[in-house]
Scaffold this active site. Structure first.
Site, PDB file in Angstrom:
ATOM      1  N   ASP A  19       0.734  -1.251   0.055  1.00 31.97           N
ATOM      2  CA  ASP A  19      -0.024  -0.125   0.072  1.00 31.97           C
ATOM      3  C   ASP A  19       0.840   1.339  -0.072  1.00 31.97           C
ATOM      4  O   ASP A  19       2.248   1.070   0.432  1.00 31.97           O
ATOM      5  CB  ASP A  19      -0.919  -0.074   1.410  1.00 31.97           C
ATOM      6  CG  ASP A  19      -1.639   1.088   1.463  1.00 31.97           C
ATOM      7  OD1 ASP A  19      -2.171   1.581   0.390  1.00 31.97           O
ATOM      8  OD2 ASP A  19      -1.668   1.677   2.600  1.00 31.97           O
ATOM      9  N   ASP A  21      -0.093   5.004   1.009  1.00 37.80           N
ATOM     10  CA  ASP A  21      -0.533   6.044   2.044  1.00 37.80           C
ATOM     11  C   ASP A  21      -0.608   5.469   3.455  1.00 37.80           C
ATOM     12  O   ASP A  21      -1.210   4.452   3.507  1.00 37.80           O
ATOM     13  CB  ASP A  21      -1.799   6.869   1.832  1.00 37.80           C
ATOM     14  CG  ASP A  21      -1.618   7.603   0.238  1.00 37.80           C
ATOM     15  OD1 ASP A  21      -0.735   8.646   0.391  1.00 37.80           O
ATOM     16  OD2 ASP A  21      -2.240   7.152  -0.575  1.00 37.80           O
TER      17      ASP A  21
END
Length: 226
Positions: A19, A21
């Site tokens: 991922d 953020d």
């Protein structure tokens, strides 16, 4: 936030799917700042914004839920506006601990970034921090966002790695759920959520300084965690 392992772990995989953020970069202050301004402009109460949840979700999904009673054309303009705000604020993000060291140690054909943000926004944030990524799956590349597994399955397919031989690295429950639904191992970082919310992951650590990779003779990756 403090997280701990019950014991050190070794995860052996063919590919690592990150991922972005909250996992690679700390963009949360920017995300909150931009969505708060957007909500003020569109007359959405802060309580309603928090209730719907906008972190880690595609902007189009959030706007469609918050402005469901408005015309599609206005919703599209609203999505464009929040993206404009986030792009203008992209340089305020920072790398999270251990990221640069870990990514530089991984073969570039063995990892990818999988994000709910648009490709343009994700690449802008990363480039502002001096990072280039070998492959990225963004909001435009899927029809269903996390916790649906589509994005992670697409990334694994592009890397040519079986889902069961992939590791998902996430900071949020929805992303971890997507990884599990894809049949992948999961590593949770307690960078944005309390460790108690991440307990469904295979391993939970405080940040990526606790992950050390080794490329084995057969080409697989051994990740020493803890």
């Amino acid at each position: 936030m403090a997280a701990h392992l019950s014991a050190p772990a070794v995860l052996t995989v063919e590919a690592v799917l990150f991922d972005n953020d909250g996992t690679l970069i700390d963009s949360m202050p920017s995300v909150r700042r931009c969505w708060t301004r957007w909500a003020e402009e569109y007359g959405v109460a802060r309580e309603r914004l928090d209730q719907v949840g906008y972190v880690g979700r595609p902007a189009g999904e959030v706007v469609a839920e918050l402005l469901a009673e408005r015309a599609v054309e206005e919703q599209l303009r609203a999505v464009a506006r929040v993206q404009e705000l986030e792009l203008a604020d992209a340089a305020s993000s920072r790398l999270l601990p251990g990221v640069e060291e870990l990514l530089s140690a991984l073969p570039r054909d063995r990892w990818a970034v999988v994000t709910a943000a648009t490709r343009t926004l994700a690449l802008r944030r990363l480039s502002c921090l001096g990072l280039t990524v070998p492959m990225l799956v963004g909001a435009e590349d899927v029809t269903r966002g996390k916790p649906d597994p589509e994005a992670y399955l697409r990334a694994a397919s592009r890397l040519g790695a079986p889902p069961t031989r992939c590791l998902v690295v996430e900071d949020a429950p929805a992303g971890l759920a997507a990884g599990r639904a894809a049949g992948m191992a999961t590593l949770a970082l307690a960078t944005t959520h309390d460790p108690a919310e991440l307990c469904a992951a295979d391993v939970v650590v405080s940040d990526l300084t606790l992950v050390r990779p080794l490329v084995q003779r057969d080409g697989t990756l051994a990740l020493f965690v803890g």
